[in-house]
Design a protein around this motif. Sequence first.
Motif, PDB file in Angstrom:
ATOM      1  N   PHE A 194       0.855  -1.186   0.000  1.00 10.92           N
ATOM      2  CA  PHE A 194       0.000   0.000   0.000  1.00 10.92           C
ATOM      3  C   PHE A 194       0.890   1.235   0.000  1.00 10.92           C
ATOM      4  O   PHE A 194       1.668   1.451   0.931  1.00 10.92           O
ATOM      5  CB  PHE A 194      -0.898  -0.020   1.238  1.00 10.92           C
ATOM      6  N   LEU A 195       0.777   2.041  -1.048  1.00  9.96           N
ATOM      7  CA  LEU A 195       1.604   3.234  -1.192  1.00  9.96           C
ATOM      8  C   LEU A 195       0.797   4.476  -0.848  1.00  9.96           C
ATOM      9  O   LEU A 195      -0.440   4.469  -0.902  1.00  9.96           O
ATOM     10  CB  LEU A 195       2.138   3.338  -2.620  1.00  9.96           C
ATOM     11  N   GLU A 196       1.491   5.542  -0.519  1.00 15.98           N
ATOM     12  CA  GLU A 196       0.796   6.793  -0.230  1.00 15.98           C
ATOM     13  C   GLU A 196       0.014   7.266  -1.439  1.00 15.98           C
ATOM     14  O   GLU A 196      -1.061   7.860  -1.312  1.00 15.98           O
ATOM     15  CB  GLU A 196       1.792   7.857   0.227  1.00 15.98           C
ATOM     16  N   ALA A 197       0.542   6.988  -2.633  1.00 17.60           N
ATOM     17  CA  ALA A 197      -0.170   7.365  -3.861  1.00 17.60           C
ATOM     18  C   ALA A 197      -1.520   6.666  -3.947  1.00 17.60           C
ATOM     19  O   ALA A 197      -2.499   7.223  -4.471  1.00 17.60           O
ATOM     20  CB  ALA A 197       0.685   7.024  -5.087  1.00 17.60           C
ATOM     21  N   ASP A 198      -1.600   5.445  -3.432  1.00 17.30           N
ATOM     22  CA  ASP A 198      -2.865   4.711  -3.450  1.00 17.30           C
ATOM     23  C   ASP A 198      -3.890   5.360  -2.521  1.00 17.30           C
ATOM     24  O   ASP A 198      -5.064   5.493  -2.864  1.00 17.30           O
ATOM     25  CB  ASP A 198      -2.636   3.259  -3.029  1.00 17.30           C
ATOM     26  N   LEU A 199      -3.440   5.760  -1.333  1.00 19.30           N
ATOM     27  CA  LEU A 199      -4.339   6.433  -0.403  1.00 19.30           C
ATOM     28  C   LEU A 199      -4.828   7.751  -0.999  1.00 19.30           C
ATOM     29  O   LEU A 199      -6.018   8.085  -0.910  1.00 19.30           O
ATOM     30  CB  LEU A 199      -3.636   6.693   0.935  1.00 19.30           C
ATOM     31  N   LYS A 200      -3.937   8.486  -1.633  1.00 17.98           N
ATOM     32  CA  LYS A 200      -4.340   9.748  -2.265  1.00 17.98           C
ATOM     33  C   LYS A 200      -5.340   9.507  -3.392  1.00 17.98           C
ATOM     34  O   LYS A 200      -6.274  10.295  -3.585  1.00 17.98           O
ATOM     35  CB  LYS A 200      -3.103  10.480  -2.786  1.00 17.98           C
ATOM     36  N   SER A 201      -5.165   8.405  -4.121  1.00 14.69           N
ATOM     37  CA  SER A 201      -6.120   8.073  -5.184  1.00 14.69           C
ATOM     38  C   SER A 201      -7.496   7.791  -4.600  1.00 14.69           C
ATOM     39  O   SER A 201      -8.527   8.194  -5.166  1.00 14.69           O
ATOM     40  CB  SER A 201      -5.628   6.847  -5.961  1.00 14.69           C
ATOM     41  N   MET A 202      -7.525   7.113  -3.452  1.00 16.67           N
ATOM     42  CA  MET A 202      -8.803   6.835  -2.792  1.00 16.67           C
ATOM     43  C   MET A 202      -9.498   8.123  -2.376  1.00 16.67           C
ATOM     44  O   MET A 202     -10.700   8.308  -2.601  1.00 16.67           O
ATOM     45  CB  MET A 202      -8.566   5.957  -1.562  1.00 16.67           C
ATOM     46  N   LEU A 203      -8.743   9.030  -1.778  1.00 12.61           N
ATOM     47  CA  LEU A 203      -9.318  10.289  -1.300  1.00 12.61           C
ATOM     48  C   LEU A 203      -9.767  11.165  -2.471  1.00 12.61           C
ATOM     49  O   LEU A 203     -10.826  11.796  -2.418  1.00 12.61           O
ATOM     50  CB  LEU A 203      -8.282  11.026  -0.453  1.00 12.61           C
ATOM     51  N   GLN A 204      -8.976  11.180  -3.523  1.00 10.75           N
ATOM     52  CA  GLN A 204      -9.328  12.009  -4.690  1.00 10.75           C
ATOM     53  C   GLN A 204     -10.577  11.492  -5.385  1.00 10.75           C
ATOM     54  O   GLN A 204     -11.442  12.284  -5.791  1.00 10.75           O
ATOM     55  CB  GLN A 204      -8.158  12.040  -5.679  1.00 10.75           C
ATOM     56  N   GLN A 205     -10.694  10.161  -5.517  1.00 11.30           N
ATOM     57  CA  GLN A 205     -11.856   9.601  -6.193  1.00 11.30           C
ATOM     58  C   GLN A 205     -13.136   9.903  -5.416  1.00 11.30           C
ATOM     59  O   GLN A 205     -14.150  10.284  -6.004  1.00 11.30           O
ATOM     60  CB  GLN A 205     -11.686   8.092  -6.369  1.00 11.30           C
ATOM     61  N   ALA A 206     -13.091   9.747  -4.100  1.00  6.36           N
ATOM     62  CA  ALA A 206     -14.273  10.062  -3.288  1.00  6.36           C
ATOM     63  C   ALA A 206     -14.622  11.540  -3.413  1.00  6.36           C
ATOM     64  O   ALA A 206     -15.793  11.912  -3.552  1.00  6.36           O
ATOM     65  CB  ALA A 206     -14.024   9.698  -1.830  1.00  6.36           C
ATOM     66  N   TRP A 207     -13.598  12.399  -3.386  1.00  7.06           N
ATOM     67  CA  TRP A 207     -13.818  13.844  -3.503  1.00  7.06           C
ATOM     68  C   TRP A 207     -14.414  14.201  -4.864  1.00  7.06           C
ATOM     69  O   TRP A 207     -15.310  15.053  -4.952  1.00  7.06           O
ATOM     70  CB  TRP A 207     -12.482  14.568  -3.303  1.00  7.06           C
ATOM     71  N   SER A 208     -13.948  13.541  -5.917  1.00 10.58           N
ATOM     72  CA  SER A 208     -14.436  13.856  -7.267  1.00 10.58           C
ATOM     73  C   SER A 208     -15.917  13.527  -7.425  1.00 10.58           C
ATOM     74  O   SER A 208     -16.595  14.084  -8.289  1.00 10.58           O
ATOM     75  CB  SER A 208     -13.615  13.097  -8.314  1.00 10.58           C
TER      76      SER A 208
END
Length: 327
Positions: A194-208
Amino acid sequence: MTATVAASKSYDLSGGSLREDLEDIIYDISPLDTIFLTTAGRKTCKSTTHEWLTDALAAASATTAIEGDAFSAVARTPPSRLKNYTCINRVDFEVSGTTRAVTNAGMNDLFAYHTARAGKELKRNIETAILGNYPASAGTSTTPRVSAGVPNWLYTNNHIKLTGQAAAGFSTTAPVSGFATATMPGVGSSATAFLEADLKSMLQQAWSCGGEVDTVLCTASVYSTISGFTGLATRFRDVNSRAQAQIIGAADVYVSSFGSHNLKISRWMPSGYCFALDMSTWDVAYLRPFQTVDVAKVGDADRRTILAEWTLVARTPLANTKAVGIS
């Protein structure tokens, strides 16, 4: 020096007149935290199939209109109806009349003791059902109804593919006829880092999709991984004068471009799961709230069940994201 042979010793009293030294208390360290069940909204439902409506605005467009142009109506998409089944969780127990009459250590009445413990166990069971991979099922006369869990509601683009994860490990289909009936796909025999980029992708997708993620819920191992990310809130804590300094090895908040997100550990999530949740979009609806039911006696024993009939309500599933198969 040794004791005389004729001296009475405690060893000689074992099994005889030597009283037992048993503390009159029962120690139990079983975890009781039910983070999702405690944080989600609570409402009532009136049938074994509970329904709600969800909608989204049309995609933003920069298209402008021609002056004096003729009117042209555009078809509007009606709200979608989502559904989930109620399910019954219960804990049954029975205590004989003799057992209730004898003197017990640590309790006055074993029946009352079982009642208290069963209520706590029931909450943990429901939390496990909410967070696990349990597709919605109408049930039959021989199989129980099943309320779809959190991961079954998070589908398509909101099931985030981890960096380097095989395609088969991140595909969850959308609800069918409003029900989240998709089973979580297998993620293969090997887990993915699990990379930090993956967590950011999760947060960005929910935000979008309009979500405001306030809680990142994960297992202990995933929490340890996130604690090493650079986006954590600064790890400082005030220490009184002459007091010992404290070593901070973890963080409670992750700060991203999309806000501040509380990090929570769950004991009841399947291994390798992580959820990015907007908790304002979740409810647990009860057809029958937590209740104690005395069951008719059969023989010389008292019988009781603790139960609740409930369903998970995902108001707007796409405001949340998940990742699975994490090492």
